[in-house]
Write a protein that holds these residues in place. Structure first.
Motif, PDB file in Angstrom:
ATOM      1  N   PHE A 119       0.798  -1.237   0.045  1.00 25.16           N
ATOM      2  CA  PHE A 119      -0.069   0.052   0.134  1.00 25.16           C
ATOM      3  C   PHE A 119       0.948   1.257  -0.044  1.00 25.16           C
ATOM      4  O   PHE A 119       0.493   2.170  -0.623  1.00 25.16           O
ATOM      5  N   ILE A 120       1.930   1.256   0.909  1.00 23.14           N
ATOM      6  CA  ILE A 120       2.726   2.359   0.926  1.00 23.14           C
ATOM      7  C   ILE A 120       3.494   2.797  -0.450  1.00 23.14           C
ATOM      8  O   ILE A 120       3.696   3.698  -0.973  1.00 23.14           O
ATOM      9  N   GLU A 121       3.980   1.400  -0.943  1.00 23.26           N
ATOM     10  CA  GLU A 121       4.607   1.442  -2.190  1.00 23.26           C
ATOM     11  C   GLU A 121       3.742   2.104  -3.470  1.00 23.26           C
ATOM     12  O   GLU A 121       3.938   2.851  -4.361  1.00 23.26           O
ATOM     13  N   ASP A 122       2.506   1.778  -3.329  1.00 24.68           N
ATOM     14  CA  ASP A 122       1.445   2.309  -4.411  1.00 24.68           C
ATOM     15  C   ASP A 122       0.978   3.739  -4.089  1.00 24.68           C
ATOM     16  O   ASP A 122       0.853   4.403  -5.035  1.00 24.68           O
ATOM     17  N   MET A 123       1.319   4.215  -2.826  1.00 30.32           N
ATOM     18  CA  MET A 123       1.034   5.472  -2.728  1.00 30.32           C
ATOM     19  C   MET A 123       2.432   6.209  -3.027  1.00 30.32           C
ATOM     20  O   MET A 123       2.241   7.504  -3.815  1.00 30.32           O
ATOM     21  N   LYS A 124       3.521   5.913  -3.001  1.00 37.05           N
ATOM     22  CA  LYS A 124       4.665   6.427  -3.759  1.00 37.05           C
ATOM     23  C   LYS A 124       4.579   6.628  -5.254  1.00 37.05           C
ATOM     24  O   LYS A 124       4.963   7.513  -5.850  1.00 37.05           O
ATOM     25  N   TYR A 125       4.150   5.470  -5.716  1.00 41.53           N
ATOM     26  CA  TYR A 125       4.016   5.320  -7.079  1.00 41.53           C
ATOM     27  C   TYR A 125       2.820   6.629  -7.602  1.00 41.53           C
ATOM     28  O   TYR A 125       3.041   7.131  -8.720  1.00 41.53           O
ATOM     29  N   THR A 145       1.721   9.228  -5.949  1.00 44.97           N
ATOM     30  CA  THR A 145       1.802  10.271  -5.641  1.00 44.97           C
ATOM     31  C   THR A 145       3.343  10.963  -6.389  1.00 44.97           C
ATOM     32  O   THR A 145       3.784  12.182  -6.349  1.00 44.97           O
ATOM     33  N   ASN A 146       4.088  10.052  -6.973  1.00 43.95           N
ATOM     34  CA  ASN A 146       5.494  10.314  -7.340  1.00 43.95           C
ATOM     35  C   ASN A 146       6.129  10.802  -6.541  1.00 43.95           C
ATOM     36  O   ASN A 146       6.927  11.763  -6.772  1.00 43.95           O
ATOM     37  N   GLU A 147       6.262  10.433  -5.398  1.00 41.85           N
ATOM     38  CA  GLU A 147       7.074  11.398  -4.275  1.00 41.85           C
ATOM     39  C   GLU A 147       7.927  10.262  -3.569  1.00 41.85           C
ATOM     40  O   GLU A 147       7.225   8.769  -3.396  1.00 41.85           O
ATOM     41  N   GLU A 148       8.813  10.335  -3.035  1.00 32.85           N
ATOM     42  CA  GLU A 148       9.719   9.404  -2.214  1.00 32.85           C
ATOM     43  C   GLU A 148       9.015   8.945  -0.880  1.00 32.85           C
ATOM     44  O   GLU A 148       9.125   7.767  -0.293  1.00 32.85           O
ATOM     45  N   LEU A 149       8.436  10.195  -0.090  1.00 37.79           N
ATOM     46  CA  LEU A 149       7.625   9.919   1.230  1.00 37.79           C
ATOM     47  C   LEU A 149       8.573   9.414   2.257  1.00 37.79           C
ATOM     48  O   LEU A 149       8.126   8.231   2.927  1.00 37.79           O
ATOM     49  N   VAL A 150       9.559   9.808   2.485  1.00 33.90           N
ATOM     50  CA  VAL A 150      10.543   9.294   3.564  1.00 33.90           C
ATOM     51  C   VAL A 150       9.973   9.509   4.880  1.00 33.90           C
ATOM     52  O   VAL A 150       9.219  10.446   5.242  1.00 33.90           O
ATOM     53  N   GLY A 151       9.871   8.440   5.624  1.00 38.72           N
ATOM     54  CA  GLY A 151       9.128   8.181   6.857  1.00 38.72           C
ATOM     55  C   GLY A 151       7.664   7.602   6.752  1.00 38.72           C
ATOM     56  O   GLY A 151       7.536   7.370   7.931  1.00 38.72           O
ATOM     57  N   VAL A 152       7.315   7.463   5.738  1.00 40.48           N
ATOM     58  CA  VAL A 152       5.857   6.781   5.530  1.00 40.48           C
ATOM     59  C   VAL A 152       6.176   5.340   5.496  1.00 40.48           C
ATOM     60  O   VAL A 152       6.830   4.966   4.468  1.00 40.48           O
ATOM     61  N   ASN A 153       5.885   4.738   6.464  1.00 38.96           N
ATOM     62  CA  ASN A 153       6.014   3.075   6.686  1.00 38.96           C
ATOM     63  C   ASN A 153       4.967   2.552   7.602  1.00 38.96           C
ATOM     64  O   ASN A 153       4.053   3.192   7.869  1.00 38.96           O
ATOM     65  N   VAL A 154       5.124   1.281   7.717  1.00 32.89           N
ATOM     66  CA  VAL A 154       4.008   0.786   8.449  1.00 32.89           C
ATOM     67  C   VAL A 154       3.923   1.205  10.086  1.00 32.89           C
ATOM     68  O   VAL A 154       2.688   1.655  10.171  1.00 32.89           O
ATOM     69  N   THR A 155       4.921   1.653  10.587  1.00 31.67           N
ATOM     70  CA  THR A 155       4.689   2.289  11.791  1.00 31.67           C
ATOM     71  C   THR A 155       4.191   3.645  11.901  1.00 31.67           C
ATOM     72  O   THR A 155       3.085   3.810  12.805  1.00 31.67           O
ATOM     73  N   PHE A 156       4.262   4.456  10.889  1.00 34.15           N
ATOM     74  CA  PHE A 156       3.477   5.629  10.692  1.00 34.15           C
ATOM     75  C   PHE A 156       2.080   5.410  10.305  1.00 34.15           C
ATOM     76  O   PHE A 156       1.423   6.153  10.962  1.00 34.15           O
ATOM     77  N   ILE A 157       1.784   4.368   9.729  1.00 34.19           N
ATOM     78  CA  ILE A 157       0.234   4.024   9.308  1.00 34.19           C
ATOM     79  C   ILE A 157      -0.114   3.536  10.504  1.00 34.19           C
ATOM     80  O   ILE A 157      -1.530   4.066  10.837  1.00 34.19           O
ATOM     81  N   VAL A 158       0.200   2.786  11.448  1.00 31.54           N
ATOM     82  CA  VAL A 158      -0.158   2.132  12.589  1.00 31.54           C
ATOM     83  C   VAL A 158      -0.606   3.505  13.499  1.00 31.54           C
ATOM     84  O   VAL A 158      -1.605   3.625  14.090  1.00 31.54           O
ATOM     85  N   LYS A 159       0.410   4.372  13.762  1.00 38.29           N
ATOM     86  CA  LYS A 159       0.276   5.329  14.782  1.00 38.29           C
ATOM     87  C   LYS A 159      -0.831   6.308  14.007  1.00 38.29           C
ATOM     88  O   LYS A 159      -1.382   6.853  15.019  1.00 38.29           O
ATOM     89  N   TRP A 177       1.959  13.224   6.847  1.00 37.87           N
ATOM     90  CA  TRP A 177       3.251  13.131   6.661  1.00 37.87           C
ATOM     91  C   TRP A 177       4.108  14.479   6.536  1.00 37.87           C
ATOM     92  O   TRP A 177       5.130  14.756   7.066  1.00 37.87           O
ATOM     93  N   GLU A 178       3.278  15.567   5.584  1.00 39.04           N
ATOM     94  CA  GLU A 178       3.724  16.944   5.517  1.00 39.04           C
ATOM     95  C   GLU A 178       3.675  17.690   6.973  1.00 39.04           C
ATOM     96  O   GLU A 178       4.598  18.348   7.060  1.00 39.04           O
ATOM     97  N   GLU A 179       2.885  17.331   7.864  1.00 33.16           N
ATOM     98  CA  GLU A 179       3.005  18.096   9.013  1.00 33.16           C
ATOM     99  C   GLU A 179       3.957  17.454   9.748  1.00 33.16           C
ATOM    100  O   GLU A 179       4.655  18.536  10.541  1.00 33.16           O
TER     101      GLU A 179
END
Length: 195
Positions: free
Chosen positions: A37-43, A45-59, A192-194
């Protein structure tokens, strides 16, 4: 004594809050699905999304739940449904899955581990740091709930966060409507931007 006070205050000046560790245990394929799901988001949005990982999603799932608690939403039926729909991933036990996990409730009525039989799915554990204020808020939520309803749910923070994650991945697998998927991605990107 003045020297001692100034020396002690030196260490307390930038003291970091001690976070409680919440253990999220779920089948390995649930974590794999979250990664996809995170990889699909990166694809998308065409962004690297550093810091978006499973921990980020659960939090984020937990923060969303806390927001609903703070808004005063009655979540009794929601949590009953959550447990009914996904409790087959959990098993009541008299021993905690990990000795260093402290239940947030004082009475050790319900402690849990996940079922794992030979031939079953592999389970992974994800450790999430939760601020003591958030732990206390959930403890008060459960205590208020016990006073309001005759039947106690006997749920702890580990189980709650695990069930939130399992529900999200299950819904993700069932396929969100396109609008819902966009809303979820927008929420994740805003958070993430926040950060």
């Amino acid at each position: 004594m003045l020297t001692l006070k100034s020396w002690a205050s030196f260490f307390n000046r930038d003291s970091v809050d001690v976070y409680h560790t919440v253990k999220v245990r779920a089948p390995r394929d649930f974590f794999n699905r979250a990664e996809v799901f995170i990889e699909d988001m990166k694809y998308t949005t065409n962004e690297e999304l550093v810091g978006v990982n499973v921990t980020f999603i659960v939090k984020l799932l937990f923060d969303n739940f806390l927001d609903r608690v703070r808004q005063g939403n009655d979540l009794y039926d929601y949590l009953l449904d959550l447990r009914e729909n996904y409790s087959h991933f959990l098993q009541a036990n008299s021993v905690l899955a990990d000795k260093d996990v402290q239940p947030i409730r004082s009475a050790p009525k319900f402690q849990w581990t996940l079922t794992h039989r030979r031939g079953d799915r592999d389970y992974l554990t994800l450790n999430i740091g939760v601020h003591p204020r958030e732990v206390n808020r959930i403890a008060v939520f459960f205590a208020d709930w016990d006073c309001k309803y005759e039947t106690s749910l006997d749920m702890d923070l580990n189980e709650l966060v695990t069930l939130l994650f399992i529900e999200f991945i299950s819904e993700l697998r069932n396929g969100f409507e396109e609008e819902t998927k966009k809303d979820i991605m927008t929420t994740i990107l805003a958070k993430w931007e926040e950060d």
